[in-house]
Scaffold this motif. Structure first.
Motif, mmCIF file in Angstrom:
data_model
loop_
_atom_site.group_PDB
_atom_site.id
_atom_site.type_symbol
_atom_site.label_atom_id
_atom_site.label_comp_id
_atom_site.label_asym_id
_atom_site.label_seq_id
_atom_site.Cartn_x
_atom_site.Cartn_y
_atom_site.Cartn_z
ATOM 1 N N LEU A 68 6.258 9.191 -11.021
ATOM 2 C CA LEU A 68 7.037 7.797 -11.381
ATOM 3 C C LEU A 68 8.263 8.115 -10.299
ATOM 4 O O LEU A 68 8.538 6.579 -10.617
ATOM 5 N N LEU A 69 8.551 8.607 -9.855
ATOM 6 C CA LEU A 69 9.802 8.955 -9.174
ATOM 7 C C LEU A 69 9.497 8.221 -7.885
ATOM 8 O O LEU A 69 10.077 7.687 -7.920
ATOM 9 N N VAL A 70 8.520 8.523 -6.975
ATOM 10 C CA VAL A 70 7.767 7.966 -5.830
ATOM 11 C C VAL A 70 7.185 6.243 -5.819
ATOM 12 O O VAL A 70 7.878 5.845 -5.381
ATOM 13 N N PHE A 71 6.193 6.503 -6.327
ATOM 14 C CA PHE A 71 5.082 4.761 -6.501
ATOM 15 C C PHE A 71 6.241 3.757 -7.656
ATOM 16 O O PHE A 71 6.890 2.941 -6.447
ATOM 17 N N THR A 72 6.577 4.277 -8.838
ATOM 18 C CA THR A 72 7.375 3.794 -9.290
ATOM 19 C C THR A 72 8.594 2.567 -9.088
ATOM 20 O O THR A 72 8.773 1.697 -9.074
ATOM 21 N N GLY A 73 9.273 4.673 -9.339
ATOM 22 C CA GLY A 73 10.816 4.130 -9.263
ATOM 23 C C GLY A 73 11.393 3.289 -7.516
ATOM 24 O O GLY A 73 11.041 2.183 -7.674
ATOM 25 N N PHE A 74 11.265 4.775 -6.141
ATOM 26 C CA PHE A 74 11.513 4.197 -5.305
ATOM 27 C C PHE A 74 10.421 3.046 -4.810
ATOM 28 O O PHE A 74 11.020 2.244 -3.903
ATOM 29 N N LEU A 75 8.729 3.163 -4.595
ATOM 30 C CA LEU A 75 8.628 2.065 -3.754
ATOM 31 C C LEU A 75 9.269 1.070 -4.755
ATOM 32 O O LEU A 75 8.679 -0.408 -4.071
#
Length: 125
Positions: A68-75
């Protein structure tokens, strides 16, 4: 509620990174008719999601929260184009070439139509 906070944190970091990369490119490369900042962010986002998606596919090292942090949020904050590219790649990898083409065309054409429609509608206000 914690999931929303995780996505929001990642999204904020991604948006700040997008700004830094975009502005850095604009300041470094002057007098070009190509949107190099946007192209760079989109291509870099695709490269990052390709690497991380490949790692996630072969190794189970990302917790749901990290995804969630990297794929959905950051990217997602950095560029949704990376998700678009990754989804098309997954369709093609699974042999769903027709679905990849249709999905890509729908998003590109609908996106342009809705930008045009929104721009036209903005003149009413």
């Amino acid at each position: 509620m914690i999931k929303i906070a995780i996505v929001g944190l990642g999204g904020a970091m991604g948006a700040m990174c997008r700004f830094l990369v975009y502005e850095g490119y604009i300041n470094a490369v002057k007098n070009t008719s190509l949107p190099l900042g946007t192209i760079t962010v989109n291509v870099l986002g695709c490269f990052i999601i390709g690497i991380l998606g490949g790692i996630a596919d072969t190794r189970q090292i990302f917790t749901p929260e990290v995804r969630l942090l990297v794929f959905t949020g950051f990217l997602g904050g950095f560029t949704t184009f990376s998700t678009f590219g990754f989804e098309l790649f997954l369709y093609m990898r699974n042999g769903q070439i027709g679905l990849a083409v249709v999905t890509g065309l729908i998003q590109l054409i609908a996106g342009l139509i809705f930008v045009w429609a929104g721009f036209g509608l903005s003149k009413v206000f």
